[in-house]
Design an enzyme around this catalytic site. Structure first.
Site: not given
Length: 489
Positions: A219, A252, A334
């Site tokens: 992402h 992910d 992230s």
């Protein structure tokens, strides 16, 4: 009574009355004394008086002297007649030793002893030792003062402060947070992803191998994966263009490759996420809200947390059996590494739990961060580098995504009207049917469909697992050999 004289009761004689420094004139002189005071005493008489007082017993404490009233008691009979009031002694009584031998009295000021009455001192060794100690201390102080003055002479500002040492030579032990961060930061990059329409965001990644592969979240790069620009900036400020090698929406996970990668890249060491225990220390590195090279610490607060996170495009969710940490993780962390106390990567920071967010603002950390276990991410990265596409283990059955079913319920029908249990698939071969509720995956409790998917994806195709399920109120078990699915389509 003063406590200074405690312990001397057995040796003290009767106290000689003290004489105030400026006694008031008595209202009436005692009988038998002249009306006018005598002439000042000659040195000889003062010396005689001092000798007499030297032979007197130990004086009371100053507190007792101040408590005496005026006029003082009748002087001893040995005093010459007509010597009222008595003249102050040449040497105060409290400067003389107890017992009349001239020894020092505890607490008596040494400067009050006069050269006119030299006395034999006791404890000469103690005095010498004290003097020696004073000389040693003086020598140390002098050396330190010279060192400080020498440093100050070289400082044009004239500051009198003293520096402990040169901060440039201070080193942190490898096992400390500072030591771990110093070793890891050169291998962590801040990723900037810009889509074709100019929109984008910031995330984090880290060096996976010496060939210039960077491991991060899908992402983080999804917006610029097909058409856009990706850059990776190291902690020293050097920036490199990057391209997507492969990405897995379900996991992910994404792998980038630096264009014109520099030599001497230092990949971060990978740990073993299966051996992580609740309570282990953690260190997270990333760029929260764009603040690059940020280091936060915490612990592993839970394991095997079923977590779903978006892939950046809103089209799919990823499911992971995540490591939970209370290290502060925010948007921008992230894709960054979650390290153990040794500095080995045990997870990829991927998601946070927050109290809510809106289009105008992003929610921050509330101490619930989640990371993809590195053992799973490593398997995915190897597949992406090798083939460019992910490979997922599957059981060949469609389960409900409802999280309030008390297990993973196999649907009655699959998407698009397909069978919920694939013919000749792993679940069908094990005898599972639509409506069965899977409650355990090996020893892990399954409470929903996302939990089951997260547990399945911690394994590889071909692994054998045991499923516990309920059918019509009866509990049964089945052994299933996991199949595989390639790609995200």
């Amino acid at each position: 009574m003063s406590t200074e004289n405690e312990g001397n009761e057995g040796t003290a004689a009767q106290a000689v009355p003290s004489v105030p420094s400026a006694p008031p004139v008595p209202a009436a002189a005692p009988e038998g004394t002249p009306a006018s005071p005598p002439a000042p005493a000659s040195p000889e008489s003062s010396e005689a008086t001092a000798t007499q007082q030297f032979q007197q017993p130990e004086q009371p404490s100053q507190e007792s002297q101040r408590a005496n009233d005026w006029p003082p008691p009748q002087p001893p009979q040995s005093q010459p007649a007509g010597a009222w009031p008595p003249p102050p002694p040449a040497v105060p009584a409290y400067a003389q030793g107890a017992g009349g031998d001239g020894g020092p009295v505890w607490g008596a000021p040494g400067q009050l002893q006069t050269p006119e009455a030299p006395r034999k001192r006791r404890g000469g060794g103690l005095v010498a030792a004290v003097a020696a100690a004073a000389l040693v201390a003086g020598g140390i102080g002098g050396a330190f003062g010279y060192w400080a003055a020498d440093r100050n002479d070289n400082n044009s500002s004239g500051s009198t402060t003293v520096s402990a040492s040169n901060p440039q030579v201070l080193k942190r032990d490898p096992g400390t947070v500072a030591g771990v961060a110093a070793a890891a930061l050169p291998s962590v990059v801040t990723i900037n992803a810009q889509s074709g329409d100019g929109e984008g965001g910031t995330g984090t990644g880290f060096v996976y191998d010496k060939e210039g592969h960077i491991l991060t979240n899908n992402h983080v790069v999804a917006s610029a994966a097909n058409s856009g620009q990706l850059t990776a900036t190291f902690s020293n400020g050097k920036k490199y263009d990057a391209e997507v090698v492969g990405r897995a929406q379900g996991y992910d996970v994404a792998v980038l490759k630096l264009k014109n990668a520099p030599s001497g890249l230092a990949p971060l060491a990978l740990g073993n996420s299966d051996q992580v225990a609740v309570g282990d220390s953690t260190i997270a590195i990333g760029a929260p809200f764009g603040l690059s090279n940020t280091v936060t610490t915490g612990i592993i607060s839970a394991k095997s947390r079923p977590v779903a996170s978006g892939d950046g495009s809103g089209g799919s969710n990823s499911y992971m059996s995540a490591l939970q940490t209370d290290a502060s993780i925010n948007p921008g962390n992230s894709g960054g590494p979650l390290l153990d106390a040794r500095g080995a990567v045990i997870g990829i920071n991927s998601a946070i739990q927050s109290t809510g967010s809106s289009a105008q603002s992003q929610a921050g950390s509330i101490g619930l961060g989640f990371a993809i276990p590195i053992n799973q991410a490593k398997n995915v990265a190897q597949q992406l580098i090798k083939t460019g596409q992910p490979v997922y283990p599957v059981i060949g059955a469609t389960v409900s995504m409802d999280e309030r079913t008390g297990g993973a319920v196999i649907s009655d029908q699959g998407s698009g009207g397909t069978p919920a249990v694939s013919p000749d698939g792993p679940a069908a071969k094990a005898g599972l049917k639509g409506g069965d509720v899977i409650t355990k995956f090996n020893d892990s409790v399954i409470d929903s469909g996302p939990t089951l998917i997260g547990e399945i994806w911690t394994h590889k195709p071909g692994d054998k697992v045991t499923l516990t399920y309920k059918r019509d109120g009866k509990v049964s078990t089945a052994e299933v050999t996991l199949g595989q699915r390639k790609g995200d389509s």
